[in-house]
Design a protein around this motif. Structure first.
Motif, PDB file in Angstrom:
ATOM      1  N   UNK A  54      34.591 -57.029  44.885  1.00  0.00           N
ATOM      2  CA  UNK A  54      35.198 -55.988  44.058  1.00  0.00           C
ATOM      3  C   UNK A  54      36.716 -56.062  44.144  1.00  0.00           C
ATOM      4  N   UNK A  55      37.244 -56.214  45.341  1.00  0.00           N
ATOM      5  CA  UNK A  55      38.696 -56.304  45.524  1.00  0.00           C
ATOM      6  C   UNK A  55      39.250 -57.506  44.772  1.00  0.00           C
ATOM      7  N   UNK A  56      38.536 -58.625  44.797  1.00  0.00           N
ATOM      8  CA  UNK A  56      38.992 -59.823  44.075  1.00  0.00           C
ATOM      9  C   UNK A  56      39.071 -59.592  42.559  1.00  0.00           C
ATOM     10  N   UNK A  57      38.310 -58.630  42.043  1.00  0.00           N
ATOM     11  CA  UNK A  57      38.325 -58.369  40.599  1.00  0.00           C
ATOM     12  C   UNK A  57      39.463 -57.432  40.175  1.00  0.00           C
TER      13      UNK A  57
ATOM     14  N   UNK B 218      46.215 -48.248  46.376  1.00  0.00           N
ATOM     15  CA  UNK B 218      44.837 -48.008  46.798  1.00  0.00           C
ATOM     16  C   UNK B 218      44.862 -47.178  48.070  1.00  0.00           C
ATOM     17  N   UNK B 219      44.100 -46.092  48.062  1.00  0.00           N
ATOM     18  CA  UNK B 219      43.934 -45.243  49.245  1.00  0.00           C
ATOM     19  C   UNK B 219      42.532 -45.533  49.789  1.00  0.00           C
TER      20      UNK B 219
ATOM     21  N   UNK C  93      44.523 -55.998  54.103  1.00  0.00           N
ATOM     22  CA  UNK C  93      44.857 -57.421  54.090  1.00  0.00           C
ATOM     23  C   UNK C  93      44.387 -58.077  52.784  1.00  0.00           C
ATOM     24  N   UNK C  94      43.161 -57.769  52.361  1.00  0.00           N
ATOM     25  CA  UNK C  94      42.630 -58.329  51.120  1.00  0.00           C
ATOM     26  C   UNK C  94      43.422 -57.845  49.904  1.00  0.00           C
ATOM     27  N   UNK C  95      43.764 -56.570  49.884  1.00  0.00           N
ATOM     28  CA  UNK C  95      44.524 -56.017  48.765  1.00  0.00           C
ATOM     29  C   UNK C  95      45.920 -56.630  48.687  1.00  0.00           C
ATOM     30  N   UNK C  96      46.589 -56.739  49.822  1.00  0.00           N
ATOM     31  CA  UNK C  96      47.936 -57.316  49.829  1.00  0.00           C
ATOM     32  C   UNK C  96      47.914 -58.763  49.343  1.00  0.00           C
TER      33      UNK C  96
ATOM     34  N   UNK D 294      46.160 -59.820  47.070  1.00  0.00           N
ATOM     35  CA  UNK D 294      46.024 -59.705  45.613  1.00  0.00           C
ATOM     36  C   UNK D 294      47.298 -59.128  44.982  1.00  0.00           C
ATOM     37  N   UNK D 295      48.272 -58.774  45.812  1.00  0.00           N
ATOM     38  CA  UNK D 295      49.499 -58.172  45.305  1.00  0.00           C
ATOM     39  C   UNK D 295      49.363 -56.688  45.026  1.00  0.00           C
TER      40      UNK D 295
END
Length: 149
Positions: A64-67, A76-77, A94-97, A99-100
């Protein structure tokens, strides 16, 4: 002042994180949806909930985060539950960062019931704290200025 656009997505195997998602959505004035519903619209804040298991967050949450499109997500909270492991925030951040996508400072975490452990969790106090978290995040965003990249 413009109304901030907020949405909630969550992944919950046992219903613990779903309980938090519903409380957070109610406090933020929006609906809570599972991560099966992609975020297609531009939002100021995405509340993202996940459970933590022995191996970390579920692979469906990672997908989901990758999308997510960094151009459509203000911040994102993160909120999470677990029976034994710790909060999902470090892994999700870490995953969100990567992705920018920026995260709100801090997260909301509470224990979740699993078999005989942590019976009745999240409880009324946990749900009250989740609502407060949503209110604080929502109010914090109202005072933020967007900075061009």
């Amino acid at each position: 002042m413009d109304k901030k656009i907020t949405t909630v997505r969550y992944f919950s195997k046992t219903g613990n994180t779903k309980k938090l998602a519903i409380e957070i959505a109610n406090a933020a004035g929006c609906e809570a949806y599972t991560i099966d519903k992609p975020v297609k619209e531009k939002v100021d804040v995405l509340f993202l909930g996940a459970s933590v298991y022995w191996g970390g967050i579920d692979s469906q949450v990672k997908e989901f985060i990758r999308t997510l499109d960094a151009n459509k997500i203000g911040k994102v909270a993160v909120f999470s539950t677990s029976a034994l492991a710790q909060r999902a925030y470090p892994e999700i951040k870490k995953l969100l960062l990567s992705q920018g996508i920026q995260t709100a400072e801090g997260d909301f975490y509470c224990r979740g019931q699993f078999k005989v452990m942590h019976r009745e969790r999240p409880d009324a106090e946990d749900l009250k704290a989740a609502r407060k978290y949503a209110e604080v995040i929502s109010k914090g965003l109202a005072g933020e200025k967007k900075v061009a990249k």
